[in-house]
Design a protein around this motif. Structure first.
Motif, PDB file in Angstrom:
ATOM      1  N   ARG A  64      39.866  51.757  76.201  1.00  0.00           N
ATOM      2  CA  ARG A  64      40.302  50.474  75.631  1.00  0.00           C
ATOM      3  C   ARG A  64      40.123  50.484  74.120  1.00  0.00           C
ATOM      4  NH1 ARG A  64      35.938  49.263  73.782  1.00  0.00           N
ATOM      5  NH2 ARG A  64      36.792  47.412  72.802  1.00  0.00           N
ATOM      6  N   GLY A  65      40.560  49.371  73.481  1.00  0.00           N
ATOM      7  CA  GLY A  65      40.443  49.272  72.021  1.00  0.00           C
ATOM      8  C   GLY A  65      41.665  49.914  71.380  1.00  0.00           C
ATOM      9  N   ALA A  66      42.222  49.235  70.381  1.00  0.00           N
ATOM     10  CA  ALA A  66      43.546  49.597  69.869  1.00  0.00           C
ATOM     11  C   ALA A  66      43.705  51.068  69.449  1.00  0.00           C
ATOM     12  CB  ALA A  66      43.914  48.652  68.729  1.00  0.00           C
ATOM     13  N   PRO A  67      42.884  51.594  68.524  1.00  0.00           N
ATOM     14  CA  PRO A  67      43.142  52.976  68.094  1.00  0.00           C
ATOM     15  C   PRO A  67      43.008  53.985  69.237  1.00  0.00           C
ATOM     16  CG  PRO A  67      41.619  51.875  66.578  1.00  0.00           C
ATOM     17  CD  PRO A  67      41.769  50.993  67.775  1.00  0.00           C
ATOM     18  N   ALA A 252      41.481  44.722  65.092  1.00  0.00           N
ATOM     19  CA  ALA A 252      42.751  44.058  65.419  1.00  0.00           C
ATOM     20  C   ALA A 252      43.511  44.888  66.441  1.00  0.00           C
ATOM     21  CB  ALA A 252      43.610  43.891  64.171  1.00  0.00           C
ATOM     22  N   ASP A 253      44.249  44.196  67.284  1.00  0.00           N
ATOM     23  CA  ASP A 253      45.112  44.885  68.253  1.00  0.00           C
ATOM     24  C   ASP A 253      46.558  44.951  67.786  1.00  0.00           C
ATOM     25  OD1 ASP A 253      42.696  43.891  69.971  1.00  0.00           O
ATOM     26  OD2 ASP A 253      43.684  45.538  71.022  1.00  0.00           O
ATOM     27  N   ARG A 254      46.952  43.950  67.025  1.00  0.00           N
ATOM     28  CA  ARG A 254      48.288  43.996  66.405  1.00  0.00           C
ATOM     29  C   ARG A 254      48.261  43.036  65.223  1.00  0.00           C
ATOM     30  NH1 ARG A 254      53.919  44.792  69.026  1.00  0.00           N
ATOM     31  NH2 ARG A 254      52.649  45.279  70.849  1.00  0.00           N
ATOM     32  N   ILE A 255      48.806  43.497  64.103  1.00  0.00           N
ATOM     33  CA  ILE A 255      48.954  42.625  62.937  1.00  0.00           C
ATOM     34  C   ILE A 255      50.453  42.446  62.729  1.00  0.00           C
ATOM     35  CG2 ILE A 255      48.461  42.323  60.477  1.00  0.00           C
ATOM     36  CD1 ILE A 255      46.037  44.174  60.829  1.00  0.00           C
ATOM     37  N   ALA A 256      50.913  41.211  62.874  1.00  0.00           N
ATOM     38  CA  ALA A 256      52.345  40.941  62.721  1.00  0.00           C
ATOM     39  C   ALA A 256      52.748  41.079  61.257  1.00  0.00           C
ATOM     40  CB  ALA A 256      52.658  39.536  63.232  1.00  0.00           C
ATOM     41  N   ALA A 257      54.066  41.152  61.031  1.00  0.00           N
ATOM     42  CA  ALA A 257      54.577  41.347  59.667  1.00  0.00           C
ATOM     43  C   ALA A 257      54.101  40.252  58.711  1.00  0.00           C
ATOM     44  CB  ALA A 257      56.103  41.404  59.697  1.00  0.00           C
ATOM     45  N   ASP A 258      53.880  39.040  59.233  1.00  0.00           N
ATOM     46  CA  ASP A 258      53.438  37.941  58.360  1.00  0.00           C
ATOM     47  C   ASP A 258      51.915  37.923  58.149  1.00  0.00           C
ATOM     48  OD1 ASP A 258      52.441  37.022  60.774  1.00  0.00           O
ATOM     49  OD2 ASP A 258      53.135  34.959  60.479  1.00  0.00           O
ATOM     50  N   GLY A 259      51.201  38.879  58.751  1.00  0.00           N
ATOM     51  CA  GLY A 259      49.756  38.963  58.566  1.00  0.00           C
ATOM     52  C   GLY A 259      48.939  38.277  59.653  1.00  0.00           C
ATOM     53  N   SER A 260      49.602  37.714  60.672  1.00  0.00           N
ATOM     54  CA  SER A 260      48.856  37.133  61.796  1.00  0.00           C
ATOM     55  C   SER A 260      48.181  38.263  62.566  1.00  0.00           C
ATOM     56  CB  SER A 260      49.803  36.397  62.754  1.00  0.00           C
ATOM     57  OG  SER A 260      50.421  35.331  62.095  1.00  0.00           O
ATOM     58  N   VAL A 261      46.938  38.021  62.976  1.00  0.00           N
ATOM     59  CA  VAL A 261      46.162  39.092  63.612  1.00  0.00           C
ATOM     60  C   VAL A 261      45.816  38.737  65.052  1.00  0.00           C
ATOM     61  CG1 VAL A 261      43.906  40.259  63.607  1.00  0.00           C
ATOM     62  CG2 VAL A 261      45.188  39.991  61.474  1.00  0.00           C
ATOM     63  N   ALA A 262      46.278  39.581  65.984  1.00  0.00           N
ATOM     64  CA  ALA A 262      45.842  39.445  67.374  1.00  0.00           C
ATOM     65  C   ALA A 262      44.606  40.304  67.559  1.00  0.00           C
ATOM     66  CB  ALA A 262      46.943  39.905  68.324  1.00  0.00           C
ATOM     67  N   ASN A 263      43.566  39.704  68.065  1.00  0.00           N
ATOM     68  CA  ASN A 263      42.350  40.452  68.401  1.00  0.00           C
ATOM     69  C   ASN A 263      41.715  39.770  69.614  1.00  0.00           C
ATOM     70  OD1 ASN A 263      40.496  42.653  67.770  1.00  0.00           O
ATOM     71  ND2 ASN A 263      39.011  41.048  67.337  1.00  0.00           N
ATOM     72  N   LYS A 264      40.639  40.344  70.098  1.00  0.00           N
ATOM     73  CA  LYS A 264      39.986  39.838  71.312  1.00  0.00           C
ATOM     74  C   LYS A 264      39.822  38.320  71.277  1.00  0.00           C
ATOM     75  CE  LYS A 264      38.969  41.604  74.269  1.00  0.00           C
ATOM     76  NZ  LYS A 264      39.965  41.676  75.359  1.00  0.00           N
ATOM     77  N   VAL A 265      40.153  37.663  72.383  1.00  0.00           N
ATOM     78  CA  VAL A 265      40.046  36.211  72.459  1.00  0.00           C
ATOM     79  C   VAL A 265      38.642  35.768  72.016  1.00  0.00           C
ATOM     80  CG1 VAL A 265      39.364  36.192  74.922  1.00  0.00           C
ATOM     81  CG2 VAL A 265      40.587  34.221  73.927  1.00  0.00           C
ATOM     82  N   GLY A 266      38.630  34.773  71.158  1.00  0.00           N
ATOM     83  CA  GLY A 266      37.364  34.337  70.551  1.00  0.00           C
ATOM     84  C   GLY A 266      37.310  34.677  69.075  1.00  0.00           C
ATOM     85  N   SER A 267      38.267  35.478  68.597  1.00  0.00           N
ATOM     86  CA  SER A 267      38.301  35.824  67.168  1.00  0.00           C
ATOM     87  C   SER A 267      38.777  34.620  66.343  1.00  0.00           C
ATOM     88  CB  SER A 267      39.235  37.017  66.921  1.00  0.00           C
ATOM     89  OG  SER A 267      38.778  38.144  67.630  1.00  0.00           O
ATOM     90  N   TYR A 268      39.830  33.957  66.839  1.00  0.00           N
ATOM     91  CA  TYR A 268      40.392  32.815  66.105  1.00  0.00           C
ATOM     92  C   TYR A 268      39.356  31.696  65.875  1.00  0.00           C
ATOM     93  CZ  TYR A 268      43.239  28.560  65.529  1.00  0.00           C
ATOM     94  OH  TYR A 268      43.742  27.365  65.116  1.00  0.00           O
ATOM     95  N   ALA A 285      41.450  47.474  60.167  1.00  0.00           N
ATOM     96  CA  ALA A 285      42.380  48.130  61.100  1.00  0.00           C
ATOM     97  C   ALA A 285      43.169  49.212  60.378  1.00  0.00           C
ATOM     98  CB  ALA A 285      43.350  47.106  61.673  1.00  0.00           C
ATOM     99  N   PRO A 286      43.525  50.282  61.097  1.00  0.00           N
ATOM    100  CA  PRO A 286      44.382  51.288  60.473  1.00  0.00           C
ATOM    101  C   PRO A 286      45.796  50.730  60.264  1.00  0.00           C
ATOM    102  CG  PRO A 286      44.034  51.801  62.796  1.00  0.00           C
ATOM    103  CD  PRO A 286      43.180  50.611  62.486  1.00  0.00           C
ATOM    104  N   VAL A 287      46.544  51.342  59.362  1.00  0.00           N
ATOM    105  CA  VAL A 287      47.900  50.850  59.069  1.00  0.00           C
ATOM    106  C   VAL A 287      48.767  50.854  60.336  1.00  0.00           C
ATOM    107  CG1 VAL A 287      49.975  51.238  57.671  1.00  0.00           C
ATOM    108  CG2 VAL A 287      47.720  51.599  56.661  1.00  0.00           C
ATOM    109  N   THR A 288      48.480  51.766  61.266  1.00  0.00           N
ATOM    110  CA  THR A 288      49.287  51.824  62.502  1.00  0.00           C
ATOM    111  C   THR A 288      49.157  50.551  63.341  1.00  0.00           C
ATOM    112  OG1 THR A 288      47.431  53.075  63.434  1.00  0.00           O
ATOM    113  CG2 THR A 288      49.415  54.326  62.868  1.00  0.00           C
ATOM    114  N   THR A 289      48.151  49.720  63.062  1.00  0.00           N
ATOM    115  CA  THR A 289      48.005  48.461  63.811  1.00  0.00           C
ATOM    116  C   THR A 289      48.912  47.371  63.239  1.00  0.00           C
ATOM    117  OG1 THR A 289      45.746  49.060  64.380  1.00  0.00           O
ATOM    118  CG2 THR A 289      46.268  46.759  64.615  1.00  0.00           C
ATOM    119  N   VAL A 290      49.415  47.588  62.033  1.00  0.00           N
ATOM    120  CA  VAL A 290      50.374  46.633  61.459  1.00  0.00           C
ATOM    121  C   VAL A 290      51.729  46.933  62.089  1.00  0.00           C
ATOM    122  CG1 VAL A 290      51.426  45.743  59.347  1.00  0.00           C
ATOM    123  CG2 VAL A 290      49.087  46.667  59.281  1.00  0.00           C
ATOM    124  N   ASP A 291      52.345  45.906  62.656  1.00  0.00           N
ATOM    125  CA  ASP A 291      53.624  46.109  63.340  1.00  0.00           C
ATOM    126  C   ASP A 291      54.738  45.377  62.608  1.00  0.00           C
ATOM    127  OD1 ASP A 291      55.662  46.603  65.064  1.00  0.00           O
ATOM    128  OD2 ASP A 291      55.020  45.134  66.567  1.00  0.00           O
TER     129      ASP A 291
END
Ligand SMILES: CSC[C@@H](O)[C@@H](O)C(=O)COP(=O)(O)O
Length: 379
Positions: A64-67, A252-268, A285-291
């Motif tokens: 598990r975990g993004a990278p 982070a699990d995914r960073i959207a183009a606008d900079g919104s960050v999805a990460n484990k629930v409870g981060s927000y 997060a590594p650049v590969t997490t930016v989508d």
């Protein structure tokens, strides 16, 4: 406040934990994973001989975990190729195993592209398999390098934002060497601060319902000898109110183009608390997490997990009782809301730390530039 005292030299195991490796026994290649569902009780390995076994390991969060999902996905494609299975079918199943962490599809696609290219050039399936494995190994190695660089950039940022040192950092979920080819993302920054003598304490959110903080981050923190304290997720508010948090660091699990960050629930909720209490909220997060292909936070697919993860307590050492194999903590038939991730908008994020440097403020333009540097665009 009850504290876990800093351990120095008590636990001499290396802080970098081997979580994934490729082996070639006479019966054929295998992918060996540290089964993270069994930690911290036992260090047990899982041996995957084909992509379906790896898909199951991904779904159950054994890996598990993004990278690490990206690395595992790439090795999964290599495994399918080396064992003579249908590579396109394996790649599709791996990509679909979990929807939120973009690194999974980045890893799978990279190995698949290498396989296709070699096969097209040579017509030789063995050459395709060798190329897929080389791509997986390269990704694994690059992640280790990125991790070291994120740690250095993150530590410099902490020193700039908190010039007094003695950092008290709060983290959520798990972002250390259990999710990486190196020492991880947010946790790697914490480790760097610890080694530099500038970490006073790591506050570890337990991370309900699957306890990645309690089971995994506390396990990594204990091995490192840093001072750490575990708290329930809902104790974070009073910790901020008591002035005990200097910065929040998460992956982070995914960073959207606008900079919104999805990460484990409870981060927000932590980002909201951090803003209210004027505490920096830092994503590593590594650049590969930016989508670049995901426009904004609303476009991120958030994985919904089974309700029994909330209605039952489960762990391998706990006797089987409820529908999911754990001890029921709610009446039978109770419905549960169980999103695996939440999304934090860019305006609540102080900085995104990548291996290429720090993005602050977090803007679409700055993120697009980072991705363009890796040849990744929205198209
Ligand atoms: C570098 S790790 C970043 C994220 O992948 C991590 O914080 C996280 O949310 C992992 O979730 P998990 O559901 O355990 O895979």
């Amino acid at each position: 406040m009850a504290d876990q005292q800093a351990r120095t030299g008590e636990d001499r195991r290396p802080t970098q934990i081997p979580v994934i490796r490729w082996e070639e026994p006479p019966e054929g290649p295998v992918l060996v994973l540290l089964d993270q569902t069994r930690l911290p009780a036992e260090e047990v390995e899982l041996v995957c001989t084909d992509a379906p076994a790896l898909v199951e390991a991904i779904r159950s969060l054994a890996v598990r975990g993004a990278p690490l999902l990206g690395i595992a996905g790439a090795y999964g494609v290599a495994l399918a190729a080396a064992r003579g299975f249908d590579v396109a079918e394996a790649a599709r199943a791996l990509e679909e195993a979990r929807p939120t962490a973009v690194n999974l599809s980045v890893g799978v696609r990279r190995a698949q592209a290498a396989h296709q290219e070699a096969l097209a050039a040579t017509g030789d399936p063995t050459a395709g398999a060798v190329a897929a494995l080389a791509a997986a190994r390269a990704l694994h190695q690059e992640d280790a390098v990125a991790s070291t660089r994120m740690a250095a950039h993150g530590l410099a940022l902490l020193d700039e934002l908190l010039p007094g040192g003695g950092h008290r950092i709060l983290t959520h979920c798990n972002s250390g060497s259990l999710v990486s080819g190196g020492e991880g993302t947010a946790f790697a920054v914490t480790l760097a601060a610890h080694r530099a003598g500038r970490l006073r304490r790591l506050w570890v959110d337990e991370t309900r319902p699957l306890l990645q903080g309690a089971r995994l981050t506390a396990y990594e923190a204990a091995r490192s000898g840093m001072a750490y304290t575990l708290l329930t997720d809902n104790a974070a508010g009073s910790l901020f109110a008591a002035g005990e948090v200097d910065a929040v660091l998460i992956g982070a699990d995914r960073i959207a183009a606008d900079g919104s960050v999805a990460n484990k629930v409870g981060s927000y909720p932590l980002a909201v608390l951090a803003r209210y209490h004027h505490v920096p909220f830092i994503v590593v997060a590594p650049v590969t997490t930016v989508d670049p292909a995901t426009a904004d936070g609303a476009s991120i697919e958030v994985e919904q997990r089974p309700g029994f993860e909330v209605t039952e307590l489960s762990a391998p050492q706990v006797p089987v009782a409820g529908a999911g194999g754990g001890i029921p903590v709610a009446p039978l038939g109770t419905q549960a809301y169980n999103p695996a991730f939440d999304v934090t908008p860019p305006e609540l994020i102080t900085a995104v730390v990548t291996e290429e440097g720090v993005v602050s403020p977090v803007t679409a333009e700055a993120l697009a530039e980072l991705c363009a540097g890796q040849g990744r665009t929205a198209a």
